[in-house]
Design a protein around this motif. Structure first.
Motif, PDB file in Angstrom:
ATOM      1  N   GLY A   1      23.443  10.548   0.692  1.00  0.00           N
ATOM      2  CA  GLY A   1      24.524   9.730   0.150  1.00  0.00           C
ATOM      3  C   GLY A   1      24.686   8.401   0.865  1.00  0.00           C
ATOM      4  O   GLY A   1      25.772   7.832   0.895  1.00  0.00           O
ATOM      5  N   GLN A   2      23.561   7.868   1.444  1.00  0.00           N
ATOM      6  CA  GLN A   2      23.651   6.573   2.125  1.00  0.00           C
ATOM      7  C   GLN A   2      23.975   5.444   1.151  1.00  0.00           C
ATOM      8  O   GLN A   2      24.669   4.502   1.508  1.00  0.00           O
ATOM      9  N   TYR A   3      23.430   5.551  -0.045  1.00  0.00           N
ATOM     10  CA  TYR A   3      23.586   4.455  -1.014  1.00  0.00           C
ATOM     11  C   TYR A   3      24.561   4.882  -2.099  1.00  0.00           C
ATOM     12  O   TYR A   3      24.508   5.995  -2.595  1.00  0.00           O
ATOM     13  N   ARG A   4      25.426   3.964  -2.458  1.00  0.00           N
ATOM     14  CA  ARG A   4      26.460   4.344  -3.430  1.00  0.00           C
ATOM     15  C   ARG A   4      25.947   4.311  -4.863  1.00  0.00           C
ATOM     16  O   ARG A   4      26.427   5.037  -5.723  1.00  0.00           O
ATOM     17  N   THR A   5      24.981   3.455  -5.098  1.00  0.00           N
ATOM     18  CA  THR A   5      24.452   3.354  -6.468  1.00  0.00           C
ATOM     19  C   THR A   5      22.928   3.231  -6.428  1.00  0.00           C
ATOM     20  O   THR A   5      22.337   2.938  -5.374  1.00  0.00           O
ATOM     21  N   SER A   6      22.317   3.393  -7.596  1.00  0.00           N
ATOM     22  CA  SER A   6      20.862   3.228  -7.685  1.00  0.00           C
ATOM     23  C   SER A   6      20.485   1.772  -7.408  1.00  0.00           C
ATOM     24  O   SER A   6      19.394   1.484  -6.886  1.00  0.00           O
ATOM     25  N   LYS A   7      21.398   0.867  -7.760  1.00  0.00           N
ATOM     26  CA  LYS A   7      21.114  -0.567  -7.517  1.00  0.00           C
ATOM     27  C   LYS A   7      21.047  -0.844  -6.023  1.00  0.00           C
ATOM     28  O   LYS A   7      20.208  -1.613  -5.555  1.00  0.00           O
ATOM     29  N   ALA A   8      21.958  -0.195  -5.286  1.00  0.00           N
ATOM     30  CA  ALA A   8      21.964  -0.372  -3.833  1.00  0.00           C
ATOM     31  C   ALA A   8      20.662   0.147  -3.233  1.00  0.00           C
ATOM     32  O   ALA A   8      20.090  -0.460  -2.317  1.00  0.00           O
ATOM     33  N   LEU A   9      20.178   1.257  -3.788  1.00  0.00           N
ATOM     34  CA  LEU A   9      18.907   1.819  -3.306  1.00  0.00           C
ATOM     35  C   LEU A   9      17.760   0.845  -3.593  1.00  0.00           C
ATOM     36  O   LEU A   9      16.892   0.608  -2.736  1.00  0.00           O
ATOM     37  N   LEU A  10      17.800   0.256  -4.776  1.00  0.00           N
ATOM     38  CA  LEU A  10      16.760  -0.699  -5.164  1.00  0.00           C
ATOM     39  C   LEU A  10      16.804  -1.934  -4.265  1.00  0.00           C
ATOM     40  O   LEU A  10      15.754  -2.459  -3.840  1.00  0.00           O
TER      41      LEU A  10
END
Ligand SMILES: Nc1nc2c(ncn2[C@@H]2O[C@H](COP(=O)(O)OP(=O)(O)OP(=O)(O)O)[C@@H](O)[C@H]2O)c(=O)[nH]1
Length: 378
Positions: A347-356
């Motif tokens: 759960g480090q990234y809140r959204t898939s965009k943040a992961l990208l």
């Protein structure tokens, strides 16, 4: 539109339009020299059924093809059914008529073709036998509502269903079912079904859908497909508490490649790189996409940092070994890629965009560190 036409014609001739029916009957009687046609059941049999005197029927001024429809001879108001048969046989749509019990009363040749049996074999068969269990219930309850006098609920707009044909094949069709109220002349309520074969449309739709999601040059998924897939994987992996890795891959100094060897060879190089990337995917759930010009991206669901790094290393090695001699280029010509990896595990990234964004930042770092390398952000 054809179906509307048919319904309108039926409306015109049905129940409240007894006058029109009477005219038809009179015309029929005049043709057969019998003034009291509607009262003469043997003549009515002539008018409706295939088995008797089909030559006379084929000469009928009403509808030469009525003979192809197998009308039930009992419990019907024959004038109405004959008219109905005449109408549906003229309409260039697959049409069938069922009674309140869902039993096939008549159907035209196009409908018989879709059901996969002859009109004779289909007539008097329960129509719901041709439906899959999940939709069968829905339509049977519709008929029950009609039988309870809830006419308003007894129509079913166009729905896509799978027809279980008589020959056991399945056929995608769309189907609408319209309630034809009981007529004052004693005919019970009927339902008219209109069907269209969707096989060709479905195939075309699938082909177009694939085309819309595929990058024309490389054959990989395109950006649109990537955007959809990342969202889907993000939700699935989060729900299943599984890791999700992203790898962003950018060809190094590709402008130089184009400038030196030309854009045609540049295109061929991108195709080779795409093939390498695609074959490096660890599982069939993973996706390789062309993200932009000379940029690619991998979606690796259920893959942790170790699996993602292994995949990236496979890509790097294979691309470093690509040869372009088949394009007429010198054997020494080589290309490399820089790769950025980001992994969502806890759960480090809140959204898939943040992961990208994180994968992109890692890529930027790989570039600035000298290219032909892999950088990972966990
Ligand atoms: N042949 C070909 N070239 C493309 C295509 N899409 C993008 N390019 C080229 O890719 C090159 C990208 O150049 P840059 O963004 O400067 O990046 P680079 O030269 O790879 O340098 P770095 O990424 O910094 O290593 C441009 O020359 C684009 O014209 C394509 O479909 N075919």
């Amino acid at each position: 539109m054809q179906a509307d036409k048919c319904v309108n014609m039926i409306e015109q001739y049905r129940g409240d339009s007894l006058e029109a029916l009477k005219k038809l009957d009179d015309r029929w009687a005049a043709y057969h020299g019998d003034a009291d046609a509607t009262a003469d059941s043997s003549l009515l049999t002539h008018r409706g059924c295939v088995d008797t005197d089909s030559a006379a029927i084929l000469d009928s001024p009403f509808n030469a093809n009525v003979a192809t429809l197998n009308l039930p001879s009992t419990k019907v108001q024959p004038g109405l059914l004959t008219t109905l048969a005449s109408v549906i046989n003229h309409v260039n749509e697959a049409i069938f008529i069922i009674n309140e019990q869902g039993v096939l009363q008549m159907l035209n040749p196009m409908a018989a073709t879709l059901f996969g049996a002859s009109i004779e074999d289909l007539t008097e068969q329960p129509w719901s036998d041709f439906l899959q269990p999940e939709v069968k219930e829905r339509y049977l309850s519709l008929l029950a509502q009609g039988a309870n006098g809830q006419e308003a609920l007894a129509n079913m707009g166009t729905k896509e269903i799978v027809l279980q044909r008589a020959d056991s094949l399945s056929l995608d069709v769309d189907l609408s079912l319209s309630y034809l109220p009981a007529s004052p002349t004693g005919q019970g309520a009927l339902y008219m079904g209109v069907m269209h074969n969707l096989t060709r449309h479905k195939a075309q739709y699938q082909a177009l859908r694939l085309q819309a999601r595929t990058d024309k040059l490389t054959g990989l998924a395109n950006r649109h497909a990537f955007d959809e897939e990342i969202e889907r994987c993000w939700v699935d992996c989060n729900n299943d508490h599984q890791p999700l890795s992203l790898v962003v891959i950018d060809v190094d100094y590709f402008k130089l490649f184009n400038d030196r060897y030309g854009h045609v060879n540049g295109d061929a190089c991108l195709k080779k790189i795409a093939a390498v990337i695609d074959s490096a995917l660890p599982t069939s759930q993973c996706m390789a996409a062309r993200y932009g010009g000379e940029e690619f991206a991998l979606i690796l669901p259920n893959c942790d940092a170790t699996a993602a790094q292994l995949c990236a290393q496979r890509v790097q090695t294979a691309i470093n070994h690509l040869s372009f001699t088949d394009l007429g280029l010198h054997g020494s010509v080589r290309v490399s890629v820089s790769q950025g990896i980001a992994v969502e595990t806890l759960g480090q990234y809140r959204t898939s965009k943040a992961l990208l964004c994180a994968a992109d930042t890692a890529l930027y770092r790989a570039k600035s560190d000298g290219r032909n390398r892999i950088n990972i952000r966990v």
